[in-house]
Design an enzyme around this catalytic site. Structure first.
Site, PDB file in Angstrom:
ATOM      1  N   LYS A 169       0.852  -1.195   0.000  1.00  0.00           N
ATOM      2  CA  LYS A 169       0.000   0.000   0.000  1.00  0.00           C
ATOM      3  C   LYS A 169       0.880   1.233   0.000  1.00  0.00           C
ATOM      4  O   LYS A 169       1.316   1.714   1.053  1.00  0.00           O
ATOM      5  CB  LYS A 169      -0.945   0.035   1.206  1.00  0.00           C
ATOM      6  CG  LYS A 169      -1.988   1.166   1.076  1.00  0.00           C
ATOM      7  CD  LYS A 169      -2.393   1.757   2.398  1.00  0.00           C
ATOM      8  CE  LYS A 169      -1.373   2.671   3.005  1.00  0.00           C
ATOM      9  NZ  LYS A 169      -1.157   3.952   2.259  1.00  0.00           N
ATOM     10  N   THR A 221       6.160   7.232  14.303  1.00  0.00           N
ATOM     11  CA  THR A 221       6.035   6.451  15.520  1.00  0.00           C
ATOM     12  C   THR A 221       4.577   6.377  15.975  1.00  0.00           C
ATOM     13  O   THR A 221       4.124   5.334  16.474  1.00  0.00           O
ATOM     14  CB  THR A 221       6.926   7.045  16.620  1.00  0.00           C
ATOM     15  OG1 THR A 221       8.295   6.913  16.207  1.00  0.00           O
ATOM     16  CG2 THR A 221       6.744   6.330  17.946  1.00  0.00           C
ATOM     17  N   GLU A 276       9.656   0.207  11.318  1.00  0.00           N
ATOM     18  CA  GLU A 276      10.802   1.110  11.202  1.00  0.00           C
ATOM     19  C   GLU A 276      10.224   2.516  11.314  1.00  0.00           C
ATOM     20  O   GLU A 276       9.547   2.991  10.403  1.00  0.00           O
ATOM     21  CB  GLU A 276      11.532   0.873   9.874  1.00  0.00           C
ATOM     22  CG  GLU A 276      12.943   1.439   9.845  1.00  0.00           C
ATOM     23  CD  GLU A 276      12.975   2.913   9.477  1.00  0.00           C
ATOM     24  OE1 GLU A 276      13.121   3.740  10.417  1.00  0.00           O
ATOM     25  OE2 GLU A 276      12.854   3.236   8.293  1.00  0.00           O
ATOM     26  N   CYS A 335      14.113   9.694   8.241  1.00  0.00           N
ATOM     27  CA  CYS A 335      14.008   9.220   9.626  1.00  0.00           C
ATOM     28  C   CYS A 335      15.368   9.164  10.308  1.00  0.00           C
ATOM     29  O   CYS A 335      15.453   9.297  11.527  1.00  0.00           O
ATOM     30  CB  CYS A 335      13.341   7.847   9.662  1.00  0.00           C
ATOM     31  SG  CYS A 335      14.180   6.584   8.685  1.00  0.00           S
ATOM     32  N   GLU A 385      10.392  14.947  16.400  1.00  0.00           N
ATOM     33  CA  GLU A 385      10.848  14.798  15.011  1.00  0.00           C
ATOM     34  C   GLU A 385      10.156  15.845  14.141  1.00  0.00           C
ATOM     35  O   GLU A 385       8.936  15.834  13.972  1.00  0.00           O
ATOM     36  CB  GLU A 385      10.532  13.390  14.502  1.00  0.00           C
ATOM     37  CG  GLU A 385      11.126  13.106  13.138  1.00  0.00           C
ATOM     38  CD  GLU A 385      10.912  11.669  12.700  1.00  0.00           C
ATOM     39  OE1 GLU A 385      11.821  11.100  12.084  1.00  0.00           O
ATOM     40  OE2 GLU A 385       9.823  11.113  12.983  1.00  0.00           O
TER      41      GLU A 385
END
Length: 484
Positions: free
Chosen positions: A178, A232, A252, A286, A386
């Site tokens: 996807k 996350t 990940e 990331c 982040e």
């Protein structure tokens, strides 16, 4: 040539979508629609999972020998290599990645992954005999985990699809991919290459769709394992769903990595390295090392050199080979990064280059001025959260132990670097920082070695034998103990 598509790739065939819903692919540079493709629905996902389930339960792919599957992926690798330039251009078009990085990290790196996994698969212990403590040998097999849902993000779409689909296929799994709704175009080329390589029908489906359809895929009872790369927050939800269903999962996720600059580092080399590790893919990575740790006595030198280096980076048209910083993927991402710049100033940090507003010479596109903050405390939000944009924060430390403490003072643990003239001292620091990947005077990924994160940066590993093993189940077969 139009990039529009009318069909979805389901069960190895091009089929009409179940609905008339459309995804508009918008250029982050021009803010204009560059393509329209079908938006996958729940019904499309159901069809894709049914095809994958049938191919796994009844088809030839899981029942081939590893050598037979390797031969198909070898063909795929050659086809992929021949179309890398085209693939890189599609990614630059759809998400604004500078062509320099697209032709370095977005596409050649996935091809290197394919080649690395082929080498690993040739030497992998698919079946081995062990001496049993009861006197009879035990056969230990690696068997495919089943039907895999592979969900990549928009920032490095091919890099993250290949890291999942190739080991899954080599292991004998079937896969439903996807892609993110922002970046569906590259996946269409990928589908064409898989067909040309001879991957059997039903083994792979690719259905671009949004978050709700993605959650349906994760929850689908026909899925045996979920492989996800992304935020996350999304990873926590996926992990909770898979935990409820006892479904295999690898995640990940995000990072807030630190680059530690020791006083004996070559500053010119260090700044060039940090410009790459902190601002690769316009900061939308990331592994980006966006916390720059400098000693108090060397702090001003590092800030000055870093600000000068970042201020000199070329921002603009991602198809210009000289461009180093392109646009953010979407208006929402531009707004998010701009808000963090305001938050940093409100927290008391000082902008030494960059800041709010469009870069000079640009009047359209979702751009952010590459920004360096000084006077940052590690407790500030810009040091803990982040941002996913071209924003660096320079944080002072007292001594090496303090630098390690600050680097580890994070919910994340994905990557990091140390910059020093003493390799052994650098290795000592690397061993103390709780991160899944780390570099001494460099940062890269070696696809023969595991990649992944500690803490909130994820669960499981990609690449290396460990990455291939993620798509297998272990089976022990016992034989009769010889009569005495």
């Amino acid at each position: 040539m139009s990039l529009d598509r009318k069909e979805l790739f389901i069960g190895g065939e091009w089929v009409a979508p179940a609905t008339g819903d459309v995804l508009e692919v918008v250029s982050p540079h021009t803010e204009e629609v560059v393509a329209r493709v079908p938006e996958g629905s729940v019904a499309d996902i159901d069809a894709a999972v049914a095809a994958a389930r049938h191919a796994f339960d009844h088809g030839p792919w899981p029942r081939m020998t590893p050598a037979e599957r390797i031969a198909v992926i070898e063909t795929f690798s050659g086809l992929y290599a021949a179309r890398m330039g085209e693939m890189a251009d599609l990614i630059t078009t759809e998400m604004g990645c500078p062509t320099s990085f697209a032709n370095l990290g977005q596409v050649p790196a996935p091809w290197m992954q394919i080649e690395a996994f082929l080498g690993i698969a040739r030497e992998f212990d698919w079946e081995a005999e062990r001496p049993g403590v009861l006197g009879a040998p035990v056969v230990v097999r690696r068997e495919p985990v089943g039907v895999v849902a592979a969900i990549p993000p928009w920032n490095v779409p091919q890099f993250t699809i290949i890291s999942k689909i190739v080991p899954a296929l080599l292991a004998g799994c079937t896969v439903v991919v996807k892609p993110a709704p922002e970046t569906p175009l590259d996946s269409y080329l990928l589908a064409e290459l898989l067909v040309e390589a001879g991957v059997p029908q039903g083994v792979v489906s690719i259905v671009p769709a949004g978050r709700e359809v993605g959650e349906h895929l994760v929850r689908h009872p026909g899925i045996d394992k979920v492989a996800f790369t992304g935020s996350t927050a999304a990873g926590r939800l996926i992990g909770s769903i898979c935990g409820e269903q006892l479904k295999r999962v690898s995640l990940e996720l995000g990072g807030k990595s630190a680059a530690i600059v020791l006083d004996d580092a070559d500053l010119a080399h260090t700044i060039e390295g940090i410009k790459f590790t902190g601002l690769m893919n316009s900061g939308q990575a990331c592994v980006a090392q966006t916390r720059i740790l400098a000693s108090r006595k060397n702090y001003d030198n590092v800030v000055e050199a870093l600000a000068a280096g970042v201020a000199g980076m070329k921002v603009g048209d991602p198809f210009d080979a000289a461009t180093e910083i392109g646009p953010m993927v979407a208006k929402r991402q531009q707004d998010r990064v701009s808000e963090y710049i305001r938050i940093g100033q409100a927290e008391g940090a000082t902008v030494v280059t960059g800041g709010e507003g469009m870069p000079e010479g640009l009047d359209r596109g979702w751009y952010i001025r590459p920004t360096v903050f000084a006077g940052v405390d590690n407790a500030m939000r810009i040091a803990q959260e982040e941002i996913f944009g071209p924003v660096l924060s320079v944080i002072a430390y007292d001594d090496v132990d303090d630098a390690v403490r600050i680097a580890n003072d994070s919910d994340y643990g994905l990557a990091g670097t140390v910059w020093t003239g003493d390799k052994e001292a650098g290795l000592d620091v690397a061993r103390q920082v709780r991160a899944g990947t780390y570099g001494v005077n460099t940062y890269t990924m070696d696809f023969s070695s595991p990649f992944g994160g500690f803490k909130a940066s994820g669960i499981g590993r990609e690449f290396g034998p460990e990455g291939l093993a993620q798509y297998t189940e272990l089976k022990s077969i016992y034989t009769e103990v010889p009569a005495m």
